[in-house]
Write an enzyme that holds these catalytic residues in place. Structure first.
Site, PDB file in Angstrom:
ATOM      1  N   LYS A   1     -88.184  31.385   8.836  1.00  0.00           N
ATOM      2  CA  LYS A   1     -88.335  30.027   9.354  1.00  0.00           C
ATOM      3  C   LYS A   1     -89.809  29.712   9.471  1.00  0.00           C
ATOM      4  O   LYS A   1     -90.636  30.624   9.596  1.00  0.00           O
ATOM      5  CB  LYS A   1     -87.678  29.917  10.741  1.00  0.00           C
ATOM      6  CG  LYS A   1     -87.289  28.508  11.120  1.00  0.00           C
ATOM      7  CD  LYS A   1     -85.965  28.100  10.507  1.00  0.00           C
ATOM      8  CE  LYS A   1     -85.612  26.679  10.847  1.00  0.00           C
ATOM      9  NZ  LYS A   1     -84.251  26.333  10.412  1.00  0.00           N
TER      10      LYS A   1
HETATM   11  P1  NAD Z   1     -83.310  15.150  11.650  1.00  0.00           P
HETATM   12  O1  NAD Z   1     -84.754  15.092  11.957  1.00  0.00           O
HETATM   13  O2  NAD Z   1     -82.797  14.537  10.397  1.00  0.00           O
HETATM   14  O3  NAD Z   1     -82.491  14.495  12.857  1.00  0.00           O
HETATM   15  C1  NAD Z   1     -82.667  14.855  14.181  1.00  0.00           C
HETATM   16  C2  NAD Z   1     -81.960  13.796  15.034  1.00  0.00           C
HETATM   17  O4  NAD Z   1     -81.958  14.212  16.404  1.00  0.00           O
HETATM   18  C3  NAD Z   1     -82.633  12.435  15.000  1.00  0.00           C
HETATM   19  O5  NAD Z   1     -81.640  11.444  15.017  1.00  0.00           O
HETATM   20  C4  NAD Z   1     -83.423  12.413  16.307  1.00  0.00           C
HETATM   21  O6  NAD Z   1     -83.684  11.101  16.761  1.00  0.00           O
HETATM   22  C5  NAD Z   1     -82.451  13.139  17.191  1.00  0.00           C
HETATM   23  N1  NAD Z   1     -83.029  13.684  18.409  1.00  0.00           N
HETATM   24  C6  NAD Z   1     -84.183  14.364  18.550  1.00  0.00           C
HETATM   25  N2  NAD Z   1     -84.348  14.696  19.839  1.00  0.00           N
HETATM   26  C7  NAD Z   1     -83.267  14.234  20.498  1.00  0.00           C
HETATM   27  C8  NAD Z   1     -82.852  14.275  21.841  1.00  0.00           C
HETATM   28  N3  NAD Z   1     -83.587  14.871  22.769  1.00  0.00           N
HETATM   29  N4  NAD Z   1     -81.667  13.711  22.168  1.00  0.00           N
HETATM   30  C9  NAD Z   1     -80.895  13.111  21.228  1.00  0.00           C
HETATM   31  N5  NAD Z   1     -81.244  13.049  19.942  1.00  0.00           N
HETATM   32  C10 NAD Z   1     -82.411  13.598  19.583  1.00  0.00           C
HETATM   33  O7  NAD Z   1     -82.920  16.697  11.751  1.00  0.00           O
HETATM   34  P2  NAD Z   1     -81.634  17.405  11.150  1.00  0.00           P
HETATM   35  O8  NAD Z   1     -81.981  17.962   9.821  1.00  0.00           O
HETATM   36  O9  NAD Z   1     -80.447  16.540  11.299  1.00  0.00           O
HETATM   37  O10 NAD Z   1     -81.523  18.672  12.130  1.00  0.00           O
HETATM   38  C11 NAD Z   1     -80.879  18.571  13.401  1.00  0.00           C
HETATM   39  C12 NAD Z   1     -80.569  19.963  13.900  1.00  0.00           C
HETATM   40  O11 NAD Z   1     -79.748  20.630  12.947  1.00  0.00           O
HETATM   41  C13 NAD Z   1     -81.766  20.890  14.113  1.00  0.00           C
HETATM   42  O12 NAD Z   1     -81.478  21.757  15.185  1.00  0.00           O
HETATM   43  C14 NAD Z   1     -81.819  21.682  12.831  1.00  0.00           C
HETATM   44  O13 NAD Z   1     -82.453  22.925  13.013  1.00  0.00           O
HETATM   45  C15 NAD Z   1     -80.354  21.852  12.587  1.00  0.00           C
HETATM   46  N6  NAD Z   1     -80.009  22.163  11.184  1.00  0.00           N
HETATM   47  C16 NAD Z   1     -80.367  21.324  10.168  1.00  0.00           C
HETATM   48  C17 NAD Z   1     -79.996  21.634   8.860  1.00  0.00           C
HETATM   49  C18 NAD Z   1     -80.266  20.715   7.704  1.00  0.00           C
HETATM   50  O14 NAD Z   1     -79.820  21.038   6.584  1.00  0.00           O
HETATM   51  N7  NAD Z   1     -80.924  19.592   7.910  1.00  0.00           N
HETATM   52  C19 NAD Z   1     -79.304  22.829   8.601  1.00  0.00           C
HETATM   53  C20 NAD Z   1     -78.959  23.655   9.664  1.00  0.00           C
HETATM   54  C21 NAD Z   1     -79.319  23.299  10.966  1.00  0.00           C
END
Ligand code: NAD
Length: 440
Positions: free
Chosen positions: A130
């Site tokens: 990571k």
């Molecule tokens: P992203 O940046 O596309 O979206 C994040 C979302 O969370 C946004 O809508 C943001 O406004 C919201 N957010 C941030 N802080 C917040 C809070 N305190 N309360 C409510 N909403 C909040 O990110 P993503 O890619 O969707 O990733 C989200 C989570 O999923 C992370 O933990 C990431 O590690 C995990 N994840 C992502 C992927 C991927 O393929 N994108 C894969 C596995 C895990």
């Protein structure tokens, strides 16, 4: 010779190292400690060999790099970047890069280890890694972000590579950032190296279905959980915390399966409509206005209410530590599908287990992304690209089979899904360590 000399016993299993007093001062907010608490628990139940336990606790590599760039106003700013490779026993390190002010080395270490377990749970031939850069993308121009990405990549040229460590998007990074990484790395190699990153634009070796893969995996895992619990899809109510890549796509696909998404939140706040939010419409709103705030098809409610809303399925898909010891007692959902990494603290786990909430742990629930990343890497290396239907079918197969694998460990050992997923993953990684032995 006196007969009273005490002979120090060698540890026979991980349990002898961990000891009875394993987490008296566990810092619930520290993601590394939270991850380690689960790891220790699973290692004890597995009677893990102490040597392998010690190896798996320690990341293989931890890099801290300075990322100096010239800002648009000609000033020089130095950002801090991290890359942690936790384990490569089963294959190259794999894991996203996040750009965020809250990035810490502890967080990156936890997320890297999570990737090791996640890849092992879905049985793909990757280890865990990571990365992150401490920065605030909202206050940086596109060209500043490009310079940060390229300089960060250049600082890690010896670490990254299709055979060694393969980044992907994470919070605040996207296809465009992956394209910059691929280009920077390729310029140094003297030829295009598409397989050095996944989550790239389709035009340059990305995979169809990758953008939707994590959300799709959440949908599949939720569907399997509802099936297992004998709950219907149609009319089942869901709430989603986080409306980015994972949350919005999972919500849209759950809606397509017949669920009613009544609440969603993002950093701007939360929206609620008891009759259901039209998810595609909300996605279009966010595309245009960036945030959910002001969405006309629902009322605004306090953001924290999403966690405790009267729904059947809760999908935390934003940040770590969203469900804590404090708010877990008020959770009303029957199923929690962890779209985010580490959204539930160990203290909350205990409360949720007592309440009988079925938690699909992050390392299974959100493994759809890394699974299609694996498909992307395979396609890049073959130079032959698959149809989207084939990708979705294969993803469906991987997540469904993994859900059943974890379920069967849970039933066999009478443990919850999280501990079962860790047990399955640790055993798979440990098995390869036993086969490979220690290079000395
Ligand atoms: P992203 O940046 O596309 O979206 C994040 C979302 O969370 C946004 O809508 C943001 O406004 C919201 N957010 C941030 N802080 C917040 C809070 N305190 N309360 C409510 N909403 C909040 O990110 P993503 O890619 O969707 O990733 C989200 C989570 O999923 C992370 O933990 C990431 O590690 C995990 N994840 C992502 C992927 C991927 O393929 N994108 C894969 C596995 C895990």
């Amino acid at each position: 010779m006196s007969g009273t000399t005490e002979v120090k016993q060698k540890p026979r299993t991980a349990k002898d190292i961990i000891g009875p007093d394993k987490d008296p001062h566990l810092d619930e907010d520290n993601p590394f400690e939270a991850m380690m608490a689960r790891f220790d628990h699973a290692a004890e139940l597995l009677d893990l060999d102490p040597g392998i336990y010690r190896v798996l606790r320690m990341p293989e590599k931890q890099m801290i790099v300075a990322v100096p760039i010239q800002l648009d106003n000609a000033e020089v700013e130095v950002f801090t970047g991290y890359r942690v490779v936790h384990n490569t026993a089963r294959g190259p390190g794999k894991g996203g890069i996040r750009f965020d002010m809250r990035v810490t080395l502890d967080e990156v270490k936890a997320l890297a280890a999570w990737m090791t377990w996640k890849c092992a749970v879905v049985n793909i031939p990757f280890g865990g890694a990571k990365g992150g850069v401490i920065c605030d993308p909202a206050n940086l121009s596109i060209s500043e972000l490009e310079r940060i990405t390229r300089r960060y990549t250049a600082a890690l040229l010896d670490v990254l590579g299709p055979e060694s460590d393969i980044p992907a998007p994470d919070v605040n990074t996207n296809e465009r950032v992956m394209a910059w990484i691929m280009d920077t790395y390729s310029m140094h190699q003297g030829h295009p190296v598409t397989a050095v990153v996944t989550g790239k634009p389709i035009e340059m070796g990305g995979s169809l279905g990758r953008r939707e893969a994590t959300g799709r995996g959440c949908m599949i895992a939720t569907r399997e959980a509802l099936k297992y619990l004998g709950l219907p899809l149609r009319g089942t109510k869901a709430a989603v915390q986080g409306f980015g890549n994972v949350g919005s796509i999972a919500a849209a696909l759950l809606e397509r399966e017949g669920l009613t998404v009544v609440a969603a939140s993002d950093i701007s706040g939360a929206i609620y409509n008891p009759n259901g939010i039209y998810v595609e419409d909300a996605i279009a709103w966010v595309r245009e206005h960036r945030y959910l705030a002001g969405y006309p098809g629902a009322e605004e409610v306090p953001a924290e209410q999403v966690i405790t809303m009267d729904v059947d399925v809760l999908l935390p898909a934003a940040v770590e530590n969203a469900i804590t010891r404090k708010n877990a007692k008020d959770v009303r959902a029957k199923v929690i599908c962890e779209g985010a990494n580490g959204p539930t603290t160990p203290g909350a786990d205990r409360v949720l287990e007592e309440k009988g909430v079925f938690v699909i742990p992050d390392i299974l629930a959100n493994a759809g992304g890394v699974t299609v990343s694996y498909f992307e890497w395979v396609q890049d290396r073959m130079g032959y690209f698959w149809e989207e239907t084939m990708i979705n079918e294969r993803l469906e197969g991987v997540i469904t089979r993994s859900f059943l694998d974890v379920m069967s460990v849970a039933e066999r050992h009478s443990v919850n899904m999280r501990i079962a997923a860790y047990m399955l993953a640790i055993e798979r990684v440990a098995a390869v360590h036993r086969l490979r032995g220690l290079y000395a």
